[in-house]
Design an enzyme around this catalytic site. Structure first.
Site, short mmCIF file in Angstrom:
data_model
loop_
_atom_site.label_atom_id
_atom_site.label_comp_id
_atom_site.label_asym_id
_atom_site.label_seq_id
_atom_site.Cartn_x
_atom_site.Cartn_y
_atom_site.Cartn_z
N LYS A 84 5.70 -7.50 7.86
CA LYS A 84 4.26 -7.27 7.72
C LYS A 84 3.57 -8.59 7.42
CE LYS A 84 1.63 -3.48 5.58
NZ LYS A 84 1.65 -2.59 4.42
O1 G3P Z 1 -0.21 -0.17 2.68
C1 G3P Z 1 -1.47 -0.56 3.06
C2 G3P Z 1 -2.56 0.45 2.71
O2 G3P Z 1 -2.16 1.72 3.14
C3 G3P Z 1 -3.03 0.41 1.28
O3 G3P Z 1 -3.86 1.46 0.97
O4 G3P Z 1 -4.87 2.85 -0.82
O5 G3P Z 1 -4.30 0.45 -1.31
O6 G3P Z 1 -6.21 1.03 0.17
P1 G3P Z 1 -4.87 1.43 -0.32
#
Ligand code: G3P
Length: 226
Positions: A84
């Site tokens: 990633k």
């Molecule tokens: O893993 C990346 C993403 O899904 C993170 O989500 O909830 O931290 O905005 P969030």
């Protein structure tokens, strides 16, 4: 549509993998910190052994050369690692290099259709638009998914899969499916919400009661299964 779980929690990953409905895992530095694991490489190795599908492991460096070195190192952990990288000029350069070497790459922190075009041109396996974080600032996260799906569908040579990230609720998942997004990476609690409907619980409770009234058993006596 593929479901990835967005977590670095091994208990959640094991539990959800047992449903047979999990196609992959995404982690990020924040999720790793939250998990409390002190050895990132061992953690990724363990996740890769539980889930055969793509497991996203994020680089920590932000400059091209150290980022590439980290990506190449992470890619060697297991054949199902997807490296990633952030959607930056350096990240896209690493994406192109790793993709050319046959490594799966997930380009993360995508917040615009223009960025998603760049990720596809860099040969990303996945692009991760963050819908929840756009909603959080008063923008329309799902509109971004619709735009990216439309653009990618116009160019058959774009092989990049749309991986809907920053998912906050089941509606995000259903809307993403309606738009034809390839993957949603979903927090464990939201995956569990997908199973739930009060009418399912109510209907099942009634079926159990009514079945008992029949006094029957489906399995023959002596089959050893009740
Ligand atoms: O893993 C990346 C993403 O899904 C993170 O989500 O909830 O931290 O905005 P969030």
């Amino acid at each position: 549509m593929k479901f990835f779980v967005d977590t670095a929690d091994l208990n959640d990953i094991r539990d959800l993998a047992a449903t047979g409905l999990l196609d992959g895992v995404t982690t990020n530095p924040s999720l790793v910190a939250k998990s409390g694991h002190s050895n990132f490489v061992d953690l990724i190795k363990e996740i890769c052994a539980i889930v055969p599908g793509p497991v996203s492991a994020e680089v920590a460096a932000t400059d091209f050369e150290p980022m590439l070195a980290e990506g190449q190192y992470l890619a060697k952990i297991a054949r199902n690692v997807a490296v990633k990288v952030p959607l930056t000029p350096a990240g896209l350069k690493v994406c192109k290099t790793l993709s050319d070497q046959g490594t799966m790459v997930n380009v993360t922190l995508c917040f615009s259709a223009a960025q998603a075009i760049l990720a596809a041109k860099a040969g990303a396996t996945f692009v991760s638009p963050f819908v929840g974080r756009l909603d959080d600032i008063g923008e329309n996260g799902m509109q971004l998914i619709a735009d990216i799906c439309q653009i990618y569908q116009s160019y058959s040579y774009f092989r990049t899969e749309v991986l809907v990230a920053s998912v906050r609720n089941p509606i995000h998942v259903v809307e993403a499916a309606k738009m034809g997004a390839h993957v949603a990476t979903i927090p464990p609690n939201v995956i569990r919400q997908l199973f739930a409907h009060p009418l399912t619980d109510k209907g099942l409770a009634q079926f159990v009661v009514d079945w008992q009234k029949t006094g029957q058993k489906i399995l023959p006596e002596g089959s050893g299964k009740g």
